[in-house]
Design a protein around this motif. Sequence first.
Motif, PDB file in Angstrom:
ATOM      1  N   GLY A  98       0.787  -1.222   0.000  1.00  0.00           N
ATOM      2  CA  GLY A  98       0.000   0.000   0.000  1.00  0.00           C
ATOM      3  C   GLY A  98       0.825   1.281   0.000  1.00  0.00           C
ATOM      4  O   GLY A  98       1.975   1.313  -0.446  1.00  0.00           O
ATOM      5  N   MET A  99       0.217   2.345   0.524  1.00  0.00           N
ATOM      6  CA  MET A  99       0.878   3.643   0.583  1.00  0.00           C
ATOM      7  C   MET A  99       2.123   3.589   1.459  1.00  0.00           C
ATOM      8  O   MET A  99       3.089   4.318   1.203  1.00  0.00           O
ATOM      9  CB  MET A  99      -0.083   4.714   1.107  1.00  0.00           C
ATOM     10  CG  MET A  99      -1.114   5.180   0.102  1.00  0.00           C
ATOM     11  SD  MET A  99      -0.427   5.878  -1.423  1.00  0.00           S
ATOM     12  CE  MET A  99       0.440   7.318  -0.803  1.00  0.00           C
ATOM     13  N   ASN A 100       2.117   2.731   2.473  1.00  0.00           N
ATOM     14  CA  ASN A 100       3.313   2.603   3.316  1.00  0.00           C
ATOM     15  C   ASN A 100       4.521   2.229   2.463  1.00  0.00           C
ATOM     16  O   ASN A 100       5.585   2.843   2.565  1.00  0.00           O
ATOM     17  CB  ASN A 100       3.109   1.546   4.405  1.00  0.00           C
ATOM     18  CG  ASN A 100       2.104   1.965   5.449  1.00  0.00           C
ATOM     19  OD1 ASN A 100       1.792   3.138   5.600  1.00  0.00           O
ATOM     20  ND2 ASN A 100       1.602   0.999   6.193  1.00  0.00           N
ATOM     21  N   ALA A 101       4.359   1.225   1.609  1.00  0.00           N
ATOM     22  CA  ALA A 101       5.463   0.768   0.761  1.00  0.00           C
ATOM     23  C   ALA A 101       5.774   1.785  -0.334  1.00  0.00           C
ATOM     24  O   ALA A 101       6.940   1.985  -0.689  1.00  0.00           O
ATOM     25  CB  ALA A 101       5.127  -0.594   0.150  1.00  0.00           C
ATOM     26  N   TRP A 102       4.740   2.424  -0.889  1.00  0.00           N
ATOM     27  CA  TRP A 102       4.931   3.422  -1.937  1.00  0.00           C
ATOM     28  C   TRP A 102       5.804   4.569  -1.428  1.00  0.00           C
ATOM     29  O   TRP A 102       6.779   4.970  -2.073  1.00  0.00           O
ATOM     30  CB  TRP A 102       3.573   3.943  -2.404  1.00  0.00           C
ATOM     31  CG  TRP A 102       3.614   4.971  -3.493  1.00  0.00           C
ATOM     32  CD1 TRP A 102       3.534   6.328  -3.342  1.00  0.00           C
ATOM     33  CD2 TRP A 102       3.738   4.740  -4.901  1.00  0.00           C
ATOM     34  NE1 TRP A 102       3.599   6.942  -4.554  1.00  0.00           N
ATOM     35  CE2 TRP A 102       3.716   6.003  -5.530  1.00  0.00           C
ATOM     36  CE3 TRP A 102       3.859   3.602  -5.682  1.00  0.00           C
ATOM     37  CZ2 TRP A 102       3.813   6.143  -6.914  1.00  0.00           C
ATOM     38  CZ3 TRP A 102       3.954   3.750  -7.057  1.00  0.00           C
ATOM     39  CH2 TRP A 102       3.929   5.005  -7.663  1.00  0.00           C
ATOM     40  N   GLU A 103       5.469   5.068  -0.241  1.00  0.00           N
ATOM     41  CA  GLU A 103       6.259   6.162   0.332  1.00  0.00           C
ATOM     42  C   GLU A 103       7.661   5.695   0.718  1.00  0.00           C
ATOM     43  O   GLU A 103       8.639   6.413   0.519  1.00  0.00           O
ATOM     44  CB  GLU A 103       5.553   6.755   1.552  1.00  0.00           C
ATOM     45  CG  GLU A 103       4.357   7.608   1.183  1.00  0.00           C
ATOM     46  CD  GLU A 103       3.786   8.340   2.373  1.00  0.00           C
ATOM     47  OE1 GLU A 103       4.179   9.497   2.582  1.00  0.00           O
ATOM     48  OE2 GLU A 103       2.968   7.726   3.109  1.00  0.00           O
ATOM     49  N   ALA A 104       7.772   4.489   1.271  1.00  0.00           N
ATOM     50  CA  ALA A 104       9.082   3.951   1.663  1.00  0.00           C
ATOM     51  C   ALA A 104       9.992   3.797   0.441  1.00  0.00           C
ATOM     52  O   ALA A 104      11.215   3.918   0.563  1.00  0.00           O
ATOM     53  CB  ALA A 104       8.916   2.607   2.370  1.00  0.00           C
ATOM     54  N   ALA A 105       9.406   3.565  -0.726  1.00  0.00           N
ATOM     55  CA  ALA A 105      10.189   3.432  -1.957  1.00  0.00           C
ATOM     56  C   ALA A 105      10.607   4.790  -2.517  1.00  0.00           C
ATOM     57  O   ALA A 105      11.321   4.854  -3.518  1.00  0.00           O
ATOM     58  CB  ALA A 105       9.382   2.654  -3.000  1.00  0.00           C
ATOM     59  N   GLY A 106      10.131   5.864  -1.890  1.00  0.00           N
ATOM     60  CA  GLY A 106      10.494   7.206  -2.354  1.00  0.00           C
ATOM     61  C   GLY A 106       9.736   7.646  -3.591  1.00  0.00           C
ATOM     62  O   GLY A 106      10.143   8.576  -4.284  1.00  0.00           O
ATOM     63  N   ALA A 107       8.627   6.974  -3.885  1.00  0.00           N
ATOM     64  CA  ALA A 107       7.805   7.329  -5.049  1.00  0.00           C
ATOM     65  C   ALA A 107       7.052   8.632  -4.761  1.00  0.00           C
ATOM     66  O   ALA A 107       6.816   8.981  -3.602  1.00  0.00           O
ATOM     67  CB  ALA A 107       6.836   6.186  -5.361  1.00  0.00           C
ATOM     68  N   PRO A 108       6.663   9.348  -5.805  1.00  0.00           N
ATOM     69  CA  PRO A 108       6.035  10.657  -5.598  1.00  0.00           C
ATOM     70  C   PRO A 108       4.641  10.554  -4.973  1.00  0.00           C
ATOM     71  O   PRO A 108       3.893   9.619  -5.244  1.00  0.00           O
ATOM     72  CB  PRO A 108       5.943  11.227  -7.013  1.00  0.00           C
ATOM     73  CG  PRO A 108       5.947  10.041  -7.910  1.00  0.00           C
ATOM     74  CD  PRO A 108       6.778   9.005  -7.218  1.00  0.00           C
ATOM     75  N   VAL A 109       4.327  11.537  -4.139  1.00  0.00           N
ATOM     76  CA  VAL A 109       3.019  11.624  -3.496  1.00  0.00           C
ATOM     77  C   VAL A 109       2.546  13.077  -3.515  1.00  0.00           C
ATOM     78  O   VAL A 109       3.346  13.994  -3.645  1.00  0.00           O
ATOM     79  CB  VAL A 109       3.054  11.120  -2.025  1.00  0.00           C
ATOM     80  CG1 VAL A 109       3.377   9.644  -1.945  1.00  0.00           C
ATOM     81  CG2 VAL A 109       4.008  11.931  -1.182  1.00  0.00           C
ATOM     82  N   GLU A 110       1.254  13.245  -3.404  1.00  0.00           N
ATOM     83  CA  GLU A 110       0.668  14.566  -3.190  1.00  0.00           C
ATOM     84  C   GLU A 110       0.230  14.603  -1.739  1.00  0.00           C
ATOM     85  O   GLU A 110      -0.429  13.671  -1.261  1.00  0.00           O
ATOM     86  CB  GLU A 110      -0.528  14.795  -4.116  1.00  0.00           C
ATOM     87  CG  GLU A 110      -0.117  15.001  -5.545  1.00  0.00           C
ATOM     88  CD  GLU A 110      -1.293  15.314  -6.468  1.00  0.00           C
ATOM     89  OE1 GLU A 110      -2.415  15.584  -5.982  1.00  0.00           O
ATOM     90  OE2 GLU A 110      -1.068  15.265  -7.689  1.00  0.00           O
TER      91      GLU A 110
END
Length: 193
Positions: A98-110
């Motif tokens: 989920g978002m936990n892994a997405w953010e941990a991977a340094g992927a872009p977020v708003e």
Amino acid sequence: MNTERTAQSITPAVLHRLVQEGSSPRLLDVRTPGEFRTVHIPGSYNVPLSTLREHRAELLSHLDEEVVLVCRSGQRAREAEQALAQAGLPNLRVLEGGMNAWEAAGAPVERGPERWDMERQVRLVAGFIVLATGLAGILIPGVHLIGTAVGAGLTYAALSNSCAMGVLLSKLPYNRGPRTDIRTVISELRSAS
């Protein structure tokens, strides 16, 4: 014999590459509007799990076959995958972690206004109840059993991978954010087609 489907998953790295290449599948974020406003993947659509379940038939005609479901950790996205698959939508994938892994991977977020995530809110409320009833139990016999009941509920929540306290807390105005209307969601999905 277990006949339940296992959701296909996609890693944050693979999804990030697809987004960068401009060939991103449709991203449906099934978290609450409050969670979505705090942080989400650019270009994703907020369709809370409860809305998705209730209006899945209406959503089907507006979804491409390539859909990735997103939540905080993956649990709600798997539930959304089951609901959409039962309604007949193929080729669904769940964002691994989920978002936990997405953010941990340094992927872009708003990012929007910062809010406490649901897990932190549950820990605060449960901890407060246990502390308060433990202290009150010194003066009022038996009150400490309320804390024991909360502990039993948390144990059940961990074993069943569900959380009644989280569901109740999600109903608070702080967590609801702006109401997600199915007509608005469908309009957004149409305009992106």
